[in-house]
Design an enzyme around this catalytic site. Structure first.
Site, PDB file in Angstrom:
ATOM      1  N   ASN A   9       0.873  -1.178   0.000  1.00 16.67           N
ATOM      2  CA  ASN A   9       0.000   0.000   0.000  1.00 16.67           C
ATOM      3  C   ASN A   9       0.907   1.225   0.000  1.00 16.67           C
ATOM      4  O   ASN A   9       1.489   1.565   1.021  1.00 16.67           O
ATOM      5  CB  ASN A   9      -0.887  -0.019   1.257  1.00 16.67           C
ATOM      6  CG  ASN A   9      -1.682   1.275   1.409  1.00 16.67           C
ATOM      7  OD1 ASN A   9      -1.813   2.053   0.457  1.00 16.67           O
ATOM      8  ND2 ASN A   9      -2.214   1.501   2.600  1.00 16.67           N
ATOM      9  N   GLU A  94      -7.271   4.166   7.629  1.00 15.99           N
ATOM     10  CA  GLU A  94      -7.092   5.605   7.359  1.00 15.99           C
ATOM     11  C   GLU A  94      -8.334   6.176   6.678  1.00 15.99           C
ATOM     12  O   GLU A  94      -8.697   7.328   6.899  1.00 15.99           O
ATOM     13  CB  GLU A  94      -5.821   5.829   6.530  1.00 15.99           C
ATOM     14  CG  GLU A  94      -4.580   5.610   7.387  1.00 15.99           C
ATOM     15  CD  GLU A  94      -3.315   5.276   6.622  1.00 15.99           C
ATOM     16  OE1 GLU A  94      -3.273   5.463   5.384  1.00 15.99           O
ATOM     17  OE2 GLU A  94      -2.358   4.807   7.270  1.00 15.99           O
ATOM     18  N   GLU A 161      -5.685  -5.577  10.242  1.00 15.50           N
ATOM     19  CA  GLU A 161      -4.734  -4.504  10.487  1.00 15.50           C
ATOM     20  C   GLU A 161      -5.089  -3.786  11.785  1.00 15.50           C
ATOM     21  O   GLU A 161      -5.920  -2.865  11.775  1.00 15.50           O
ATOM     22  CB  GLU A 161      -4.778  -3.491   9.339  1.00 15.50           C
ATOM     23  CG  GLU A 161      -4.371  -4.055   8.003  1.00 15.50           C
ATOM     24  CD  GLU A 161      -3.773  -2.962   7.132  1.00 15.50           C
ATOM     25  OE1 GLU A 161      -2.627  -3.134   6.704  1.00 15.50           O
ATOM     26  OE2 GLU A 161      -4.421  -1.935   6.909  1.00 15.50           O
TER      27      GLU A 161
HETATM   28  C1  PEP Z   1      -1.029  -0.038   5.832  1.00 18.00           C
HETATM   29  O1  PEP Z   1      -1.002   1.102   5.408  1.00 18.00           O
HETATM   30  O2  PEP Z   1      -1.948  -0.805   5.507  1.00 18.00           O
HETATM   31  C2  PEP Z   1       0.049  -0.463   6.728  1.00 18.00           C
HETATM   32  C3  PEP Z   1       0.008  -1.676   7.231  1.00 18.00           C
HETATM   33  O3  PEP Z   1       1.041   0.445   6.974  1.00 18.00           O
HETATM   34  P1  PEP Z   1       2.459   0.158   7.720  1.00 18.00           P
HETATM   35  O4  PEP Z   1       3.024  -1.117   7.114  1.00 18.00           O
HETATM   36  O5  PEP Z   1       3.298   1.362   7.377  1.00 18.00           O
HETATM   37  O6  PEP Z   1       2.167   0.007   9.159  1.00 18.00           O
END
Ligand code: PEP
Length: 240
Positions: A9, A94, A161
């Site tokens: 991402n 987000e 997540e």
């Molecule tokens: C994300 O944006 O889905 C993410 C997991 O970010 P990071 O790996 O930077 O924590």
């Protein structure tokens, strides 16, 4: 056996020049694992062109729940499909937290993507406050149920997540990730790929991917650094 998947991402990062360098390195270096990069809308054409005929798939980071019409600034699923887009992130924290996307909207976006033949990568996860209150399962269930009441999960991808782990450098332990993945697995079945996301790095990827219900990763910050992203892809390959 579920095939591993590593999804990058890029968030709101990139430039035409930087993308070129990053994509060249990823295409050159990825071996033996499915890989997808989810990029900002303006780069879809560049990425589609660059990745044509390679083993690296690409996707978007958002879409409209509407098919067309007076929705200034929005992008419809059919428009993404026209580019050959195969994946789209849906319900990223987000989007939920900064842009107020609701469970119902995320579910409508999921349905819109599926309707256009694009695989949603559907993100669920709890805040630290929710975890500390013992509400992790309730929260991810609520987010997932919004989809399951209106759609079959089908060949969509699920991503766990934890919000407290995204971009914070604080990762869930492999055991914490596995516990939630196992819970989600009961809901979506054995065939669905469940990715872990939240500060996955080259150093911690192998341990997280070694968990039986973790089928790969959704990678934010580390997906912008070719060597780090490739090391994570390699860690996914070495599992099972
Ligand atoms: C994300 O944006 O889905 C993410 C997991 O970010 P990071 O790996 O930077 O924590």
């Amino acid at each position: 056996m579920r095939a591993r998947l590593v999804a990058g991402n890029w968030k709101m990062h990139g430039s035409r020049a930087a993308n070129q360098v990053l994509l060249d390195a990823v295409v050159e270096g990825v071996r033996g694992v499915e890989c997808v990069v989810c990029v900002p809308f303006p780069y879809l054409a560049q990425v589609a062109e660059h990745l044509r005929g390679t083993q690296v798939a690409w996707g978007a980071q958002n879409l409209s729940e509407h098919a067309s019409g007076a929705h200034t600034g929005e992008v419809a699923a059919a428009m993404l499909a026209e580019f050959g887009c195969r994946y789209v992130l849906v319900g990223h924290s987000e989007r939920r937290q900064i842009y107020g996307e609701t469970d119902a909207q995320a579910a409508a976006k999921f349905a819109a993507a599926q309707g256009a033949g694009i695989k949603p990568i559907f993100c669920v996860g709890e805040t630290l406050e929710e975890r500390d209150a013992g509400r992790t399962e309730a929260v991810v269930s609520r987010q997932l149920d919004a989809v399951l009441v209106k759609c079959k999960f089908g060949d969509a991808v699920l991503a766990y997540e934890p919000v407290w782990a995204i971009g914070t450098g604080r990762t869930a332990t492999p055991e914490q990730a596995q516990a939630v993945h196992a819970f989600l697995r009961q809901r979506v079945g054995a065939a669905v790929r469940i990715l872990y996301g939240g500060s996955v790095k080259a150093q911690n990827a192998a341990a997280i991917f070694s968990m039986p219900d973790v089928d790969g990763g959704l990678i934010g910050g580390a997906s912008l650094v070719a060597a780090d992203f490739l090391a994570i892809c390699a860690a996914a390959r070495t599992k099972g």
